[in-house]
Design an enzyme around this catalytic site. Structure first.
Site, mmCIF file in Angstrom:
data_model
loop_
_atom_site.group_PDB
_atom_site.id
_atom_site.type_symbol
_atom_site.label_atom_id
_atom_site.label_comp_id
_atom_site.label_asym_id
_atom_site.label_seq_id
_atom_site.Cartn_x
_atom_site.Cartn_y
_atom_site.Cartn_z
ATOM 1 N N LYS A 24 5.834 -10.757 -22.185
ATOM 2 C CA LYS A 24 6.379 -10.104 -20.983
ATOM 3 C C LYS A 24 7.336 -11.037 -20.231
ATOM 4 O O LYS A 24 8.462 -10.649 -19.914
ATOM 5 C CB LYS A 24 5.232 -9.710 -20.055
ATOM 6 C CG LYS A 24 5.649 -9.449 -18.624
ATOM 7 C CD LYS A 24 4.454 -9.269 -17.715
ATOM 8 C CE LYS A 24 4.806 -9.243 -16.265
ATOM 9 N NZ LYS A 24 4.842 -10.541 -15.599
ATOM 10 N N ASN A 25 6.890 -12.249 -19.942
ATOM 11 C CA ASN A 25 7.690 -13.097 -19.065
ATOM 12 C C ASN A 25 8.944 -13.649 -19.741
ATOM 13 O O ASN A 25 9.846 -14.126 -19.065
ATOM 14 C CB ASN A 25 6.827 -14.194 -18.437
ATOM 15 C CG ASN A 25 5.894 -13.601 -17.379
ATOM 16 O OD1 ASN A 25 6.102 -12.471 -16.923
ATOM 17 N ND2 ASN A 25 4.864 -14.336 -17.006
ATOM 18 N N CYS A 119 3.613 -8.751 -8.443
ATOM 19 C CA CYS A 119 2.225 -8.936 -8.008
ATOM 20 C C CYS A 119 2.205 -9.659 -6.666
ATOM 21 O O CYS A 119 2.988 -10.570 -6.424
ATOM 22 C CB CYS A 119 1.456 -9.768 -9.034
ATOM 23 S SG CYS A 119 1.178 -8.886 -10.572
ATOM 24 N N ARG A 124 5.799 -15.544 -1.839
ATOM 25 C CA ARG A 124 6.461 -15.894 -3.101
ATOM 26 C C ARG A 124 7.915 -16.256 -2.804
ATOM 27 O O ARG A 124 8.825 -15.445 -2.978
ATOM 28 C CB ARG A 124 6.343 -14.738 -4.104
ATOM 29 C CG ARG A 124 4.882 -14.466 -4.488
ATOM 30 C CD ARG A 124 4.741 -13.464 -5.597
ATOM 31 N NE ARG A 124 5.191 -13.975 -6.875
ATOM 32 C CZ ARG A 124 4.961 -13.366 -8.040
ATOM 33 N NH1 ARG A 124 4.269 -12.246 -8.071
ATOM 34 N NH2 ARG A 124 5.410 -13.869 -9.168
ATOM 35 N N ASP A 308 -1.910 -17.568 -14.995
ATOM 36 C CA ASP A 308 -1.976 -16.158 -15.417
ATOM 37 C C ASP A 308 -3.210 -15.867 -16.271
ATOM 38 O O ASP A 308 -3.424 -14.721 -16.679
ATOM 39 C CB ASP A 308 -0.691 -15.766 -16.167
ATOM 40 C CG ASP A 308 0.521 -15.816 -15.252
ATOM 41 O OD1 ASP A 308 0.334 -15.819 -14.014
ATOM 42 O OD2 ASP A 308 1.652 -15.868 -15.759
ATOM 43 N N ARG A 400 1.985 -2.743 -16.237
ATOM 44 C CA ARG A 400 3.252 -3.464 -16.022
ATOM 45 C C ARG A 400 3.431 -4.548 -17.075
ATOM 46 O O ARG A 400 4.554 -4.925 -17.388
ATOM 47 C CB ARG A 400 3.222 -4.162 -14.644
ATOM 48 C CG ARG A 400 3.506 -3.268 -13.473
ATOM 49 C CD ARG A 400 3.626 -4.081 -12.200
ATOM 50 N NE ARG A 400 4.329 -5.314 -12.515
ATOM 51 C CZ ARG A 400 3.992 -6.521 -12.046
ATOM 52 N NH1 ARG A 400 3.008 -6.670 -11.218
ATOM 53 N NH2 ARG A 400 4.678 -7.592 -12.416
HETATM 54 N N1 EPU Z 1 7.862 -21.514 -5.536
HETATM 55 C C1 EPU Z 1 8.491 -21.965 -4.399
HETATM 56 N N2 EPU Z 1 9.839 -21.766 -4.304
HETATM 57 C C2 EPU Z 1 10.562 -21.142 -5.264
HETATM 58 C C3 EPU Z 1 9.901 -20.693 -6.424
HETATM 59 C C4 EPU Z 1 8.544 -20.894 -6.538
HETATM 60 O O1 EPU Z 1 7.864 -22.523 -3.512
HETATM 61 O O2 EPU Z 1 11.778 -21.009 -5.105
HETATM 62 C C5 EPU Z 1 6.399 -21.736 -5.681
HETATM 63 C C6 EPU Z 1 5.641 -20.424 -5.781
HETATM 64 O O3 EPU Z 1 5.327 -19.930 -4.490
HETATM 65 C C7 EPU Z 1 4.423 -20.831 -6.570
HETATM 66 C C8 EPU Z 1 4.965 -21.911 -7.527
HETATM 67 O O4 EPU Z 1 6.179 -22.356 -6.947
HETATM 68 O O5 EPU Z 1 3.464 -21.408 -5.735
HETATM 69 C C9 EPU Z 1 5.255 -21.467 -8.944
HETATM 70 O O6 EPU Z 1 6.068 -20.303 -8.936
HETATM 71 P P1 EPU Z 1 7.066 -19.909 -10.125
HETATM 72 O O7 EPU Z 1 8.440 -19.858 -9.590
HETATM 73 O O8 EPU Z 1 6.784 -20.780 -11.300
HETATM 74 O O9 EPU Z 1 6.577 -18.436 -10.445
HETATM 75 P P2 EPU Z 1 7.459 -17.198 -10.828
HETATM 76 O O10 EPU Z 1 8.619 -17.638 -11.643
HETATM 77 O O11 EPU Z 1 7.731 -16.350 -9.643
HETATM 78 C C10 EPU Z 1 6.324 -16.777 -13.121
HETATM 79 C C11 EPU Z 1 5.584 -15.651 -13.779
HETATM 80 C C12 EPU Z 1 4.223 -15.481 -13.148
HETATM 81 C C13 EPU Z 1 3.445 -16.796 -13.242
HETATM 82 C C14 EPU Z 1 4.259 -17.948 -12.648
HETATM 83 C C15 EPU Z 1 3.604 -19.301 -12.829
HETATM 84 C C16 EPU Z 1 7.405 -14.213 -14.385
HETATM 85 C C17 EPU Z 1 8.119 -12.933 -14.175
HETATM 86 N N3 EPU Z 1 6.366 -14.433 -13.607
HETATM 87 O O12 EPU Z 1 6.464 -16.404 -11.767
HETATM 88 O O13 EPU Z 1 3.575 -14.507 -13.947
HETATM 89 O O14 EPU Z 1 2.226 -16.694 -12.537
HETATM 90 O O15 EPU Z 1 5.559 -17.993 -13.264
HETATM 91 O O16 EPU Z 1 3.410 -19.579 -14.169
HETATM 92 O O17 EPU Z 1 7.749 -14.987 -15.266
HETATM 93 C C18 EPU Z 1 2.062 -12.821 -14.450
HETATM 94 O O18 EPU Z 1 2.614 -12.731 -15.560
HETATM 95 O O19 EPU Z 1 0.970 -12.266 -14.164
HETATM 96 C C19 EPU Z 1 2.709 -13.602 -13.409
HETATM 97 C C20 EPU Z 1 2.428 -13.490 -12.133
#
Ligand code: EPU
Length: 433
Positions: A24-25, A119, A124, A308, A400
């Site tokens: 998915k990701n 989610c 975020r 995750d 999803r």
């Molecule tokens: N963060 C910041 N600033 C940013 C970006 C992130 O402070 O600009 C913080 C977030 O608040 C969090 C941490 O950094 O505490 C990590 O966030 P990350 O950016 O890595 O998460 P994401 O890219 O929004 C993806 C996956 C998530 C998964 C996370 C962590 C996708 C679409 N989503 O989210 O997947 O939990 O990486 O591995 O790739 C899931 O699949 O269930 C899911 C939630």
């Protein structure tokens, strides 16, 4: 109105074989990445999940030409995109819509995308994405729920140090920089398998990205990307979910179409819990007959234990011998689902980022809610180990990100069904009035 629910009758051990779908990701990043490509991109191993459907709808709105080649292969041609504004009603449903900003900015020097949904587990932020775009020379404004990014004079390669290891920011800066002039260096980059997958996709279309999978990624800008074919990697978290499920219920399953290396952090924990795991080239056998042991877990960016998988492991630890301690260190608030497990008889205390799970002898089925995607998977696992029926509502969150999850569990012998029923809140409405 009808709503979808799952009913799970616990008690069956899991036996048999299943195939894992595409990640998915990775899919939700590679689909927007096709915006950067001048020509048709054939993408194989695309998971049939609603996040992908939503993204394809958005891409069509932009003017992308999308053909469904077969069950898991699509062809996307973005050569004739006529629009760089993504409508809020579609965007708000998925988190990964933020990848459209990097891709549109990289290709068309402007993007207007509604703030992403997805989610809900606390704040975020996307400040690291914005920092990356600005370092590349873009002007970014957030107003009225939209992110406006423009780079009238084009984007210029630069050094970006991420203050936080972020999957989304790492990928988004890669997307924005592949067509920029000069070299971009992303330091303190995230290393998840889907980051390598996105880099491989871009390189197979003619980009020059090196170092993905390490914490320094170097992107040398190229003038154009040409179409081609690419197959998405298998979903590490989907595989991990079935591994956690069979560890919880007991049984013996073969999980096919996976990359064992991507599962090492999960394999290590489940082995500690008492699962016997055998790795083959592209499959993994997981069985458990003996005791279910307690463990401690701390979630971390890859190659650490994935956040995750946290809810699924918590669900599997409810019936373990002894007390387990789980520390969530990636997301601020990813324990909301625990109250649902408590209603089934779990003994769990949450204190900030720490959950203390005291093993119990028995769970009993109950009506529960899928608060989000992985929390929903945890409800299924708990339901499979509980006495009696568990009814799970809000299963659209689960769909999803998991392809045919009901059919896959049922094929392993689980007693699980999807059904539709009238929305109870709607029925109760006239009584409230
Ligand atoms: N963060 C910041 N600033 C940013 C970006 C992130 O402070 O600009 C913080 C977030 O608040 C969090 C941490 O950094 O505490 C990590 O966030 P990350 O950016 O890595 O998460 P994401 O890219 O929004 C993806 C996956 C998530 C998964 C996370 C962590 C996708 C679409 N989503 O989210 O997947 O939990 O990486 O591995 O790739 C899931 O699949 O269930 C899911 C939630």
């Amino acid at each position: 109105m009808l709503v979808e629910k799952y009913s799970v009758c616990g008690g069956n051990r899991l036996y048999g074989e299943i195939n894992i779908s595409g990640a998915k990701n990775a899919a939700v990043a590679i689909i927007p990445a096709t915006v950067l490509v001048d020509g048709p991109c054939r993408i194989e191993n695309v998971p049939k999940i609603s996040d992908v459907t939503a993204l394809l709808t958005i891409m069509r709105e932009f003017g992308a030409n999308i053909k469904l080649i077969n069950d898991s292969t699509i062809e996307i041609d973005c050569s004739k995109i006529r629009n760089t504004k993504a409508p809020y009603e579609l965007i708000r449903k998925i988190r990964a819509s933020y990848y459209l900003i990097g891709a549109l900015l990289g290709r068309y020097r402007c993007a207007e995308v509604g703030m992403p949904g997805g989610c809900d587990f606390g704040v975020r932020p996307i400040d690291q994405h914005v920092k990356g775009f600005e370092s590349l020379g873009a002007k970014v404004d957030i107003k009225n729920g939209f992110i406006h990014a423009t780079a009238e004079n084009g984007l210029k390669g630069t050094n970006v140090y991420l203050d936080i290891v972020s999957v989304g920011a790492t990928i988004n800066i890669m997307l924005a920089s592949v067509l920029a002039s000069g070299q971009t260096i992303i330091e303190n980059a995230a290393k998840e398998p889907h980051i390598v997958d996105v880099a491989n996709f871009l390189n197979s279309m003619g980009a020059d990205v090196k170092g993905a999978g390490t914490d320094v990624i170097k992107v040398r800008g190229v003038p154009t990307l040409k179409g081609g074919s690419y197959a998405i990697i298998p979903d590490q978290i989907e595989a991990g979910t079935f591994m956690a499920a069979v560890t919880a219920t007991g049984g013996d399953i073969l999980i096919k179409n996976i990359i064992p290396k991507h599962l090492e952090c999960i394999t290590a924990k489940l082995s500690e819990m008492g699962a016997i795991i055998e790795e083959f080239d592209d499959s993994i056998r997981v069985r458990r007959d003996g005791a279910l042991n307690r463990v401690n877990i701390k979630t971390l960016p890859y190659p650490g234990f994935p956040t995750d998988m946290q809810p699924q492991l918590v669900a599997a630890l409810i019936l373990a011998n002894g007390t387990s301690i789980v520390t969530e260190s990636v997301w601020e608030n990813r324990y909301r689902y625990i109250d649902e497990l408590k209603r089934m008889g779990a003994k769990i205390q949450v204190d900030g980022k720490v959950a203390i799970i005291e093993g119990v002898q028995k769970l009993t089925g109950a009506p529960v809610r899928a608060w989000d995607l992985r929390a929903g998977a945890a409800m299924i696992i708990a339901g499979l180990t509980a006495h009696g029926y568990t009814e799970i509502e809000d299963v659209l969150h689960i769909e999803r990100g998991y392809e045919n999850i009901v059919e896959k569990f049922a094929s392993l012998g689980a007693d699980i069904k999807r059904f539709e029923c009238p929305d109870e809140e709607e029925i109760a409405e006239p009584l409230k009035a």
